[in-house]
Design an enzyme around this catalytic site. Structure first.
Site, PDB file in Angstrom:
ATOM      1  CE  LYS A  13      -2.144  -1.194   3.810  1.00 33.32           C
ATOM      2  NZ  LYS A  13      -1.401  -2.456   4.063  1.00 33.32           N
ATOM      3  NE  ARG A  88      -4.628  -1.179   9.736  1.00 32.68           N
ATOM      4  CZ  ARG A  88      -3.524  -0.719   9.162  1.00 32.68           C
ATOM      5  NH1 ARG A  88      -3.511   0.432   8.562  1.00 32.68           N
ATOM      6  NH2 ARG A  88      -2.461  -1.443   9.200  1.00 32.68           N
ATOM      7  NE  ARG A 127       7.745  -2.510   6.198  1.00 34.54           N
ATOM      8  CZ  ARG A 127       6.428  -2.395   6.344  1.00 34.54           C
ATOM      9  NH1 ARG A 127       5.708  -1.804   5.417  1.00 34.54           N
ATOM     10  NH2 ARG A 127       5.838  -2.893   7.407  1.00 34.54           N
ATOM     11  NE  ARG A 160       6.249  -0.562   9.955  1.00 32.51           N
ATOM     12  CZ  ARG A 160       5.117  -0.474   9.249  1.00 32.51           C
ATOM     13  NH1 ARG A 160       5.099   0.229   8.120  1.00 32.51           N
ATOM     14  NH2 ARG A 160       4.013  -1.070   9.645  1.00 32.51           N
ATOM     15  NE  ARG A 171       1.885  -5.172  10.959  1.00 32.13           N
ATOM     16  CZ  ARG A 171       2.914  -4.912  10.157  1.00 32.13           C
ATOM     17  NH1 ARG A 171       4.104  -5.415  10.411  1.00 32.13           N
ATOM     18  NH2 ARG A 171       2.753  -4.147   9.113  1.00 32.13           N
TER      19      ARG A 171
END
Ligand code: AP5
Length: 217
Positions: A13, A88, A127, A160, A171
């Site tokens: 996203k 969300r 990431r 992160r 998640r």
């Protein structure tokens, strides 16, 4: 144009939002980015959100909705916006709908990025994000020239806290329980558009833009 991007963690996203928003000349509003900025600055909002984010849980609706309501009243949203990470939950979606109706407007389209769970884990575990400019990299799929530095601005890259494998799995559960029902919500509204979000980043951007062109008013 008023667009929402929806999809599981790691669907791309944030990656796609920067290209799509720039192409459509509308601001990208990422609730995750706004929360992370507040956490790093130690604001009251950041202190409230931090524990939820580290666990991979959603920040409570009333906190998130108040933050987005403020942001959507800024001048740069007059000609449209792209929301990344909001809504969300169904209550967030219902509030957004009412808020826009009170301003005599509505969403044009909700773009769903479709990827499977194994791809999500591969993407998130590699990431890296630039501490200075926020650019997102991947150690295998989109590596910077130097391991710990951003090619764009030379800023330091970090991983992160919520990108550890067990938090990623949590998640994904939270996504299935609380966010996936939005797909049916927006399908009922007649504004849902799903695209395959696997493959090279630029091909996905092209897929997204050609899907969105049909909705440009
Ligand atoms: P948020 O930051 O929104 O996290 P998320 O939805 O879990 O999404 P991610 O940022 O993890 O992934 P992404 O889809 O943007 O993927 P990306 O482009 O980075 O939210 C974080 C937290 O904030 C939440 O857990 C919650 O606590 C809180 N929060 C935020 N909004 C909230 C709300 N509305 N209500 C309540 N709480 C809220 O890509 C991932 C990786 O894949 C990158 O390394 C990238 O380089 C790579 N990649 C991208 N595309 C490709 C591709 N095509 N092929 C290979 N690799 C790719």
């Amino acid at each position: 144009m008023r667009v929402v991007l929806v999809g599981p963690p790691g669907a791309g996203k944030g990656t796609q939002a920067q290209f799509i928003a720039s192409h459509l000349s509308i601001p990208k509003i990422s609730t995750g980015d706004i929360f992370r900025t507040n956490v790093s600055q130690g604001t009251a909002l950041g202190r409230r959100a931090q524990a939820f984010m580290e666990r991979g849980d959603l920040v409570p609706d009333e906190v998130t909705i108040a933050m987005v309501t403020d942001r959507l009243q800024e001048d740069d949203t007059q000609s449209g916006f792209l929301l990344d990470g909001f809504p969300r939950t169904v209550p967030q979606a219902e509030t957004l709908k009412k808020m826009l109706a009170s301003w005599d407007t509505r969403l044009d389209v909700v773009l769903e990025l479709v990827v499977d769970d194994d791809e999500v884990v591969r993407r998130l575990s590699g990431r890296r994000t630039c501490r200075r400019c926020g650019r997102v990299w991947h150690v295998l799929f989109d590596p910077p020239a130097r391991r710990d530095k951003c090619d764009d601005c030379g800023g330091e890259l970090f991983q992160r806290d919520d990108d550890r494998e067990e938090t990623i799995r949590h998640r994904l559960e939270v996504y299935q329980e609380q966010t996936a029902p939005l797909v049916a919500f927006y399908a009922d509204e007649g504004i849902l558009l799903g695209i395959d979000a696997t493959g090279p980043v630029d091909e996905i951007t092209e897929r997204a833009l050609s899907a969105l062109r049909r909705f440009i008013r």
